[in-house]
Design an enzyme around this catalytic site. Sequence first.
Site, PDB file in Angstrom:
ATOM      1  N   ASP A 183       6.705   3.357 -19.961  1.00  0.00           N
ATOM      2  CA  ASP A 183       5.581   4.126 -20.478  1.00  0.00           C
ATOM      3  C   ASP A 183       4.270   3.413 -20.167  1.00  0.00           C
ATOM      4  OD1 ASP A 183       7.480   5.781 -21.593  1.00  0.00           O
ATOM      5  OD2 ASP A 183       7.244   4.996 -23.631  1.00  0.00           O
ATOM      6  N   VAL A 184       3.186   4.178 -20.119  1.00  0.00           N
ATOM      7  CA  VAL A 184       1.860   3.604 -19.885  1.00  0.00           C
ATOM      8  C   VAL A 184       1.565   2.496 -20.906  1.00  0.00           C
ATOM      9  CG1 VAL A 184      -0.625   4.094 -19.961  1.00  0.00           C
ATOM     10  CG2 VAL A 184       0.929   5.679 -18.793  1.00  0.00           C
TER      11      VAL A 184
END
Length: 313
Positions: free
Chosen positions: A146-147
Site C-alpha cells: 500500500d502507499v
Amino acid sequence: MTSTATGGDHRSLPVPDGLDGMRLDQAVSRLFGLSRTAAAALVDAGDALVDGAARQNSHKVRAGSWLEVTLPAPVAPPTVVPQAVPGLTVVYADDDIVVVDKPVGVAAHPSPGWTGPTVIGGLAAIGHRISTSGAAERQGVVHRLDVGTTGIMAVAKSEQAYTALKRAFKYREVEKRYHAVVQGHPDPSRGTIDAPIDRHPHHDYRWAVVSDGKPSVTHYDTIEAFPAASLLDVRLETGRTHQIRVHFSTLRHPCVGDLTYGADPTLSARLELRRQWLHARSLTFAHPRTGDDVTFVSEYPDDLARALTILRD
C-alpha cells in the site's frame, strides 16, 4: 465475463443464480469487473437495464432476469514516467531481480488517479530495466505494498524472474513477514485469522470481511505488549489488498494510525502517526535463477520507530 470491452460495448446476459437477490450496482460490479462507484454511475446513467427497464442501484436482481449493460469506454492505462523517488533504497539488485526498501507515500506502480511517485518510476529513473511481462503500467511487479505501508518489495527484471516469482507468490512459496502495531491486546496473543476478504459492500475505497470473499489467511504472534497497543509479527499466507488492516480491524484491533479502518485518532495523534503502523519487515523466496533461498530485511523508518519509543515511555 471480462472487463476488456471497448467503449460503448453492449452486453446482454441472464443474471446468474449466484447473484440472486443482490443489489443491481453490486451485480454489475461483480459481473463486469467494475468498481462499485463505476457500476453505480453506469446504473444512474440508464446504461444497465433489467428485463428492458431502467432500475435504481438498490433494485434487487433475480436469477434469470435479463440484464443489458452498455460498458463505458476503457481508461487508457497510465504510463511509467521515470521520476526520482527520495528515500527509495535499492537493497539488492542483479540481472533478474531488484529489491527495494519502499518509503511511505510511494505507490508500487502507476494507477488511474494516482499522481504521486511510484517504485517502478523510481527504478526507471536510476536506470533499472524491468521485465516487460505484466500490464504496461505494472511491468515486473510481482507483489505490491500500500502507499502508506513501508518496507521490502521485490521487482522482477528478467522475464524468467517474473514468471518464477509470480508462480511462487501464487502457490504461497514466498514468506512475507510484516510488523504491525495494533490497538489493544489480541486474544489469543498468537493465532491465525482465516476470514474471506472482498471489496467493502458500501465503500469503494475499502475492503472488508465478507462471506463470499476470497480466502484470506493471516498468522500473527505478539512480540511486545504496551498498555494501549501490541507489536505483532505477522505472516501472510495469502496476499489480499489491505489484508492485515482488514483482518485486525475486524477483530477490533485496528493498526494504530489506520483511521480508514477504525483506529483511534487520539492515540494516532499522541504517537505522531499520519498513517498505519505497518511495515513489510522481511521477504524470503527462492532466487528465480539459482534456486537458493534469499532473505531481505528492512529496519523501521523514523516515524514508526518514534511511535514505538513513545509507546515504551
